[in-house]
Design an enzyme around this catalytic site. Structure first.
Site, mmCIF file in Angstrom:
data_model
loop_
_atom_site.group_PDB
_atom_site.id
_atom_site.type_symbol
_atom_site.label_atom_id
_atom_site.label_comp_id
_atom_site.label_asym_id
_atom_site.label_seq_id
_atom_site.Cartn_x
_atom_site.Cartn_y
_atom_site.Cartn_z
ATOM 1 N N GLU A 1 24.758 -26.182 60.390
ATOM 2 C CA GLU A 1 25.789 -25.998 59.957
ATOM 3 C C GLU A 1 27.051 -26.908 60.767
ATOM 4 O OE1 GLU A 1 26.752 -21.767 59.880
ATOM 5 O OE2 GLU A 1 25.832 -21.780 57.705
ATOM 6 N N GLU B 1 19.971 -20.784 53.445
ATOM 7 C CA GLU B 1 20.473 -19.402 54.176
ATOM 8 C C GLU B 1 21.155 -18.703 52.980
ATOM 9 O OE1 GLU B 1 22.652 -19.172 57.718
ATOM 10 O OE2 GLU B 1 21.553 -21.105 58.642
#
Ligand code: GLA
Length: 659
Positions: free
Chosen positions: A142, A298
């Protein structure tokens, strides 16, 4: 179909690992993302690597038939790194340091961070490039998630180099930024700083270029790691996990450089409409790499830890959101994380294997979903032709349109784009999110708030309308060039030929949620063939030169003036909307546009809480309502091949039907 999670075995004694693998098999796990936060364990000191534990866990997974998406572990430098090299720590615009003790405390442009990260990546990639368990590489994690921009001295030096590359000559930068305003003229690139805290408004060109620079620094980090992985001989696909419509990273630029797009997505169970926001993220991910399936890297099995209230998911909701992702193009459903942590900031975050054990609803749902996904045969890749409608979504435009000192400073481009997406979603219309240059692939293109308009994009939109496309654009559109400067000749200079409209004034309205005491008009009612609607934030004064008026303002200071214009142009049409309709108004307009343009939905006669999506010849339907719903689909069950002639979906039920 991949199924799995982030796996953080270093948080557990080694005796637990065989149990992990056994449970993974029970749940139908096929792949785990390993080592994402393992830097401190892999490299306990500079120059010293400990791969023994990682060898053992990878071998154990491999023996259990679980594939590995191996992380490069660079997202959280260990304490020794910042202790030895404090200059790698990032700073905010005030100059405050982001200290270690959490994660992501590194300046992306720091040469020492990049050197250390590079050494780590090379060591990992050289060791595991040929390991048969490793099927994918997971670069960093991320990028930019917590640290949206860095203003450190490392950033300052890199920003100067980046600007010198871009403009070559300081005169060109001065012209682009309009530095004759407020005596900002620069004599050399060495005088330039990041847009740090200043007494008053900063130069918009500088701010916009700093956003581009920030994106490019993160992307450079990714590219460095990707190239090191390849240099070590690895041939597996490489990805890094995106975060939907994340503002600081222009994922359209990134998508060219990842082999597979992967996304992290956490819809709020407390928000009954969050499945529509999730659908938006799925559609965005699919649109980033047309024709190529993506991965849901995710999501959570149940509650989170990072919202003010972390509500549980309803029974079945996790599977419903997973089916939505698959229906919208995902070829993998993965979670954060495999086994719930027993310590640390995320110990309350749900996982596939809950801390409360396997006699839990979460575990049963995890096992059920694994079995159901495993039963799916290969699905067709998402086809570019699945969607006939697109919404233009452009990061640079977003950065510029949401800049300061504008007529309306409460603009949120993503919120407006998502409102259009929701209105189409309620009507079961499949939508892509595109750069303007791809308009020609669709029948109907909506381009709201396209404030920064490149000449090439204006040409693409014009060609689209010339060739028979239907364009809807405005307000606050075609205002500036790519340096955030007005063009000669007023506003709407690039599109007035197809629109037959000029904007005279932007007509800001007080934001609907401003404090009650704030004086001024808040809404601009308007009416047209779609009935009455409410405009917000802007009510522009248009000069109509060659268009018909489809809707007019019916109240406030613009009463009687045009709110929506239509020009039949070439074989197509171009509409200009002078305001930002509220939720109901956007819905009314979408209904009108669908009728006017003849665009077909994926399925008809479905309630709004049931969504329908297309992936090649497979239609997925998901019931987000609280009661049973009858669905009139005809075809064959995508999993079993059995004929389908109508079906009933329980709450959170879903089905995939081959047409
Ligand atoms: C992000 C991160 C994960 C974890 C989850 C929690 O997606 O990538 O490491 O922190 O959030 O929701």
């Amino acid at each position: 179909m991949l199924y799995g999670a982030d796996y953080n075995p270093e948080q557990w004694p080694e005796e637990i690992w065989p149990d992990d693998v056994a449970r993974m098999r029970e749940a139908g796990v096929t792949m785990v993302s390993l080592g994402i936060f393992s830097w401190a364990r892999i490299q306990p000191r500079e120059g010293e690597f400990d791969f023994g534990w990682l060898d053992r866990v990878i071998d154990l997974l491999h023996a259990g038939g679980i594939a590995v998406d191996l992380a490069t572990a660079t997202a959280s430098p260990p304490p020794w790194a910042s202790a030895a090299y404090p200059e790698l720590l990032p700073r905010d615009a005030d100059g405050s340091v982001f200290w270690p003790g959490s994660r992501q405390a590194y300046a992306p442009s720091s040469p020492v961070y990049r050197r250390l990260a590079g050494e780590l990546v090379t060591a990992i990639a050289e060791r595991y490039a040929g390991h048969p368990a490793v099927v994918m590489w997971h670069v960093n994690n991320e990028y930019g998630c917590h640290l949206h921009a860095d203003y450190s001295d490392a950033a300052r030096d890199a920003f100067r180099r980046w600007l010198a590359d871009r403009y070559d000559d300081i005169g060109a930068l001065n012209a682009a930024w309009g530095t004759d305003f407020w005596s900002q003229r620069y004599g050399s690139f060495d005088e330039i700083l990041p847009p740090r805290k200043a007494p008053y408004s900063r130069n918009p060109g500088q701010v916009l270029d700093f956003k581009r620079f920030t994106n490019d620094m993160l992307l450079e980090c990714y590219l460095m790691e990707r190239d090191l992985i390849r240099a070590a001989g690895a041939t597996q696909p490489i990805t890094t996990n995106f975060m939907g419509a994340f503002e600081p990273a222009d994922y359209r630029k990134w998508a060219e450089h990842v082999d597979v797009v992967s996304d992290d997505c956490y819809p709020d169970p407390n928000d009954p409409e969050s499945f529509r926001t999730a659908a938006f993220s799925r559609d965005l991910m699919r649109s980033l790499k047309p024709g190529v399936p993506w991965l849901l890297m995710e999501q959570s099995t149940n509650a989170l830890n990072w919202r003010p209230t972390n509500a549980p998911k309803a029974p079945g909701q996790m599977a419903a959101l997973s089916a939505q992702a698959v229906g919208r193009g995902a070829d993998g459903i993965l979670f954060f994380q495999w086994r719930q942590s027993r310590a640390g900031a995320e110990k309350f975050h749900s996982a596939m294997l809950p801390h409360a054990g396997t006699d839990t609803r979460t575990w049963r749902e995890v096992v059920d979903l694994g079995a159901r996904l495993a039963a799916l045969p290969g699905l067709p890749a998402p086809q570019p032709a699945d969607a006939r409608v697109a919404i233009v979504y452009d990061w640079e435009n977003r950065w510029a349109a949401e800049g300061s000192d504008h007529p309306q400073n409460a603009l949120d481009v993503t919120a407006v784009v998502q409102r259009w997406h929701r209105a189409l979603h309620r009507r079961h219309v499949q939508v892509d999110l595109i750069p303007a240059e791809r308009a020609g692939e669709y029948d109907l293109v909506i381009a709201p708030l396209l404030y920064l308009l490149r000449e090439s994009d204006a040409a693409a939109l014009t060609a689209f309308v010339d060739a028979g496309g239907h364009l809807v654009t405005g307000p606050f559109t075609d205002v500036v060039d790519e340096h955030d400067r007005f063009r000669e000749g007023g506003f709407t200079t690039q599109l007035r030929g197809i629109l037959g409209v000029d904007v005279e004034d932007f007509g800001a309205l007080v934001a609907p949620d401003a404090p009650a005491a704030e004086p001024g008009e808040r809404v601009a009612p308007f009416a047209g063939p779609f009935g009455d609607a409410t405009g917000t934030l802007l009510a522009e004064e248009l000069r109509v030169t060659d268009a018909s008026i489809e809707a007019s303002f019916t109240g406030g200071r613009l009463t009687g003036r045009p709110a929506l214009t239509l020009r039949e142009h070439g074989a197509g049409s171009a509409r200009y909307l002078a305001t930002i309709p509220d939720e109901a108004g956007t819905q009314a307009l979408v209904d009108h546009l669908l009728t006017a343009t003849g665009v077909e939905p994926v399925a008809v006669r479905l309630p709004e809480q049931v969504e329908a999506m297309r992936r090649g010849d497979v239609v997925t339907v998901v019931n987000h309502a609280t009661g049973d719903v009858a669905v009139n689909l005809v075809g064959t069950d995508a999993a079993t091949g059995a004929p389908v002639d109508g079906l009933t979906l329980a709450p959170y039920g879903w089905a995939m039907v081959r047409k």
